[in-house]
Design a protein around this motif. Structure first.
Motif, PDB file in Angstrom:
ATOM      1  N   PRO A 195      22.012  11.479   7.044  1.00 54.59           N
ATOM      2  CA  PRO A 195      22.462  12.379   5.969  1.00 54.59           C
ATOM      3  C   PRO A 195      23.807  13.038   6.248  1.00 54.59           C
ATOM      4  O   PRO A 195      24.412  13.604   5.337  1.00 54.59           O
ATOM      5  CB  PRO A 195      21.349  13.431   5.900  1.00 54.59           C
ATOM      6  N   ASP A 230      17.155   7.433  -2.367  1.00 52.42           N
ATOM      7  CA  ASP A 230      16.833   7.223  -0.955  1.00 52.42           C
ATOM      8  C   ASP A 230      16.544   8.513  -0.202  1.00 52.42           C
ATOM      9  O   ASP A 230      16.121   8.466   0.958  1.00 52.42           O
ATOM     10  CB  ASP A 230      17.955   6.452  -0.264  1.00 52.42           C
ATOM     11  N   THR A 231      16.756   9.679  -0.825  1.00 53.46           N
ATOM     12  CA  THR A 231      16.300  10.903  -0.173  1.00 53.46           C
ATOM     13  C   THR A 231      14.780  10.899  -0.043  1.00 53.46           C
ATOM     14  O   THR A 231      14.225  11.556   0.843  1.00 53.46           O
ATOM     15  CB  THR A 231      16.732  12.140  -0.972  1.00 53.46           C
ATOM     16  N   ASN A 244      25.708  11.542  -2.323  1.00 51.40           N
ATOM     17  CA  ASN A 244      25.486  10.137  -2.654  1.00 51.40           C
ATOM     18  C   ASN A 244      26.568   9.259  -2.039  1.00 51.40           C
ATOM     19  O   ASN A 244      27.749   9.624  -2.037  1.00 51.40           O
ATOM     20  CB  ASN A 244      25.530   9.920  -4.175  1.00 51.40           C
ATOM     21  N   ASP A 260      23.411  17.048  -4.438  1.00 52.43           N
ATOM     22  CA  ASP A 260      22.818  15.957  -3.684  1.00 52.43           C
ATOM     23  C   ASP A 260      23.960  15.021  -3.314  1.00 52.43           C
ATOM     24  O   ASP A 260      24.795  14.669  -4.163  1.00 52.43           O
ATOM     25  CB  ASP A 260      21.785  15.206  -4.519  1.00 52.43           C
ATOM     26  N   TYR A 265      12.815   9.021   1.403  1.00 54.09           N
ATOM     27  CA  TYR A 265      12.735   7.939   2.385  1.00 54.09           C
ATOM     28  C   TYR A 265      11.307   7.644   2.807  1.00 54.09           C
ATOM     29  O   TYR A 265      11.027   6.584   3.361  1.00 54.09           O
ATOM     30  CB  TYR A 265      13.577   8.273   3.614  1.00 54.09           C
ATOM     31  N   ASP A 284      23.853   5.893  -4.087  1.00 47.71           N
ATOM     32  CA  ASP A 284      22.725   5.981  -3.162  1.00 47.71           C
ATOM     33  C   ASP A 284      22.576   7.432  -2.736  1.00 47.71           C
ATOM     34  O   ASP A 284      23.342   7.939  -1.919  1.00 47.71           O
ATOM     35  CB  ASP A 284      22.977   5.076  -1.950  1.00 47.71           C
ATOM     36  N   GLN A 285      21.577   8.100  -3.299  1.00 48.13           N
ATOM     37  CA  GLN A 285      21.350   9.519  -3.024  1.00 48.13           C
ATOM     38  C   GLN A 285      20.637   9.638  -1.672  1.00 48.13           C
ATOM     39  O   GLN A 285      19.494   9.244  -1.530  1.00 48.13           O
ATOM     40  CB  GLN A 285      20.500  10.116  -4.140  1.00 48.13           C
ATOM     41  N   PHE A 286      21.325  10.204  -0.670  1.00 44.75           N
ATOM     42  CA  PHE A 286      20.748  10.207   0.675  1.00 44.75           C
ATOM     43  C   PHE A 286      20.571  11.598   1.279  1.00 44.75           C
ATOM     44  O   PHE A 286      20.011  11.725   2.379  1.00 44.75           O
ATOM     45  CB  PHE A 286      21.579   9.327   1.625  1.00 44.75           C
ATOM     46  N   ASN A 301      17.244   6.703   3.918  1.00 45.07           N
ATOM     47  CA  ASN A 301      18.298   7.699   3.728  1.00 45.07           C
ATOM     48  C   ASN A 301      19.372   7.644   4.799  1.00 45.07           C
ATOM     49  O   ASN A 301      20.391   8.339   4.693  1.00 45.07           O
ATOM     50  CB  ASN A 301      17.708   9.111   3.657  1.00 45.07           C
TER      51      ASN A 301
END
Length: 552
Positions: A332, A494-495, A534, A532, A497, A514-516, A329
């Protein structure tokens, strides 16, 4: 799509020590990823001395409290390794009710206090346990004799060299004994990367004496334990007193306080930041020279990673790059140009998203249940487009466990997604992201997820192929589906992780979003919305318009 990262144990690989050449991917990557996890691995070869070790264990400890008979099949595996640990726990005097085959802190303390450096003159059964462990690792010996002779000493010396330890010694320290009684390999395995193995050996050599450190495998695969020790080493160099092996807020804050690593910078004294940054690039499959100096060639590879991961392409070792190399992730708090959400985007919320730098938003095509109305609402697309926002559609009912993924479900979901997308007027070049919303293991991808997506594709094709198929899920699942030609784009979870399917795997080559970061509130008052966050690669720009009926 809320996610709660969890720690999922890596299933030990049942592999014999072997050799293999590293593989270059696109001129820079070393290996295809960690060994497949969760599936049935090929059984190791039969070994007569392993069989002898198993028979000795059963004959010696049968009838003891908490003893579990080990299969006498001559093949190294987790049951044999756990049996060796149980045997050692009996020998060092652990309360029999606590004997469990796990070489934990209490066992380590007892081994340190009551055995110390294992060598000639120590208890015969403890020496036999070490000799059995050596055979299970593929090192020769002098039988299960209980005598620390020259052959045992040579094998221990070879084991320690393979671990990367510098001090030439034919005795076994407690930390090394603990590492021996694992499923880890210390020789390069087929498909592993020599460059990754060199980093693993360097980590062992540099940090093995530290109380927080555990000797890692030297097999050429950058999986969870190796990455955890790399993170712990970075935390230690940053001055964090108790390394955790996971990038946390304190780690990110400390990284932001350091100046970026630039060309010409070299490690000096006790610091090892350059080597650790290069190690991070190597673990992420980038082909850089591993040394104490940050060269122009290393800067070029750092820039390549940054460009691929949609980070500022400075070619330096800055905090955002460190975090993205060390954790799926990343940081953030880094800028996000995309978002996904499960609530309606009103004009006020759309304005708040635009003000926060968001340009594309993921929204759901359908509801999983009527109790939770997460789908695109009538008129919502028009509001999004009027604010200058683009949209990418997501299809998910539950999709949160292995039993969900069948061919029959794939056919139904594919047809339902097409019908819903048409109802909203999405155009034929639209990518629909179908969810795989759990920590899927490799064999589950093979057995369920691949048949599911094969059926999804068939259903989309049967409807005249109006849309393209994408996937939302962990990195490993996204990469496998792309390699199978079943998806054109990946929305990476990717959250999560801490999921095994993310740790040690690179971003898939076709990643679009890419969801972080989860559950972030943007805007205030009527414009407040939970999203969320991204990253967006630009591979899927999303849709800027739909055909009638736009209201759905």
């Amino acid at each position: 799509m809320p996610h709660h990262p969890v720690r999922v144990s890596r299933r030990a690989l049942l592999v014999a020590a072997g050799a293999g050449a590293g593989v270059l991917l696109a001129g820079r990557a070393h290996a295809a990823g960690p060994p497949p996890t969760g599936g049935a691995a090929a059984p190791p070869p039969f070994d007569d001395m392993v069989l002898r070790a198993q028979r000795w264990l059963n004959a010696t400890y049968a009838g003891r409290v908490n003893w579990k008979p080990v299969p006498e099949d001559g093949r190294t595996g987790q049951p044999t390794v756990e049996a060796l640990v149980r045997a050692l726990q009996y020998e060092v005097g652990l309360d029999p009710t606590q004997v469990n085959g796990n070489f934990g802190p209490t066992t380590f303390r007892l081994v340190t206090e009551r055995i110390g450096m294992l060598a000639a003159g120590k208890p015969a059964n403890v020496i036999k346990i070490a000799q059995c462990g050596l055979y299970c690792k593929g090192y020769p010996g002098e039988g299960v004799s209980g005598a620390w002779g020259s052959e045992t000493g040579r094998s221990v010396g070879a084991l320690r060299r393979d671990m990367g330890l510098a001090e030439p010694r034919s005795t076994l320290a407690p930390t090394e004994f603990r590492a021996l009684l694992t499923m880890d390999a210390y020789q390069l395995l087929a498909g592993g990367a020599a460059a990754v193995r060199a980093v693993q050996q360097w980590l062992n050599r540099r940090y093995a004496a530290q109380p927080w450190y555990r000797i890692v495998a030297c097999d050429g695969y950058a999986y969870r334990p190796s990455l955890a020790m790399l993170v712990s080493a970075v935390q230690r160099e940053l001055g964090i007193a108790e390394p955790t092996g996971a990038v946390n807020a304190a780690t990110r804050a400390a990284l932001h306080q350091r100046p970026p690593i630039a060309v010409g910078q070299a490690d000096g004294g006790a610091a090892g930041f350059v080597q650790l940054f290069l190690a991070s690039l190597i673990f992420s499959r980038y082909d850089v020279p591993f040394g104490a100096t940050f060269t122009a060639a290393a800067a070029a590879q750092a820039r390549a990673f940054q460009e691929f991961a949609a980070l500022p392409a400075s070619g330096t070792g800055d905090a955002y790059t460190w975090a993205s190399l060390l954790s799926a992730n990343g940081d953030p708090g880094r800028p996000a140009h995309a978002a996904d959400c499960s609530t309606r985007v009103t004009p006020a919320r759309a304005a708040a998203l635009r003000a926060a730098g968001v340009g594309v938003v993921g929204r759901y095509l359908t509801n999983a249940t009527e109790a939770f109305n997460k789908k695109i609402q009538p008129g919502e697309l028009a509001d999004l487009f009027a604010a200058g926002l683009r949209v990418f559609p997501i299809y998910q009912t539950s999709a949160d466990s292995a039993p969900y993924f069948t061919a029959a479900r794939g056919r139904a979901d594919g047809a339902a997604a097409v019908a819903a997308a048409r109802g909203y007027g999405f155009r034929s070049d639209t990518v629909i992201y179908f969810a795989v919303d759990f920590d899927v293991f490799d064999h589950q991808i093979t057995d369920g997820v691949v048949p599911y997506f094969t059926a999804v594709r068939a259903a989309v094709d049967a409807a005249g192929a109006p849309y393209r198929v994408g996937v939302y899920g962990v990195r490993h699942a996204c990469s496998r589906l792309a390699a199978a030609g079943l998806t054109v784009s990946s929305f990476v979870a990717d959250t999560a992780y801490g999921y095994t399917g993310n740790i040690g795997y690179p971003l898939p080559a076709n990643w679009a979003f890419d969801q972080f970061a989860n559950d972030v509130t943007v805007g205030t008052g009527d414009g407040a919305i939970d999203i969320d966050r991204n990253a967006a690669s630009g591979r899927d720009p999303g849709q800027a318009a739909v055909d009638p009926p736009a209201a759905g």
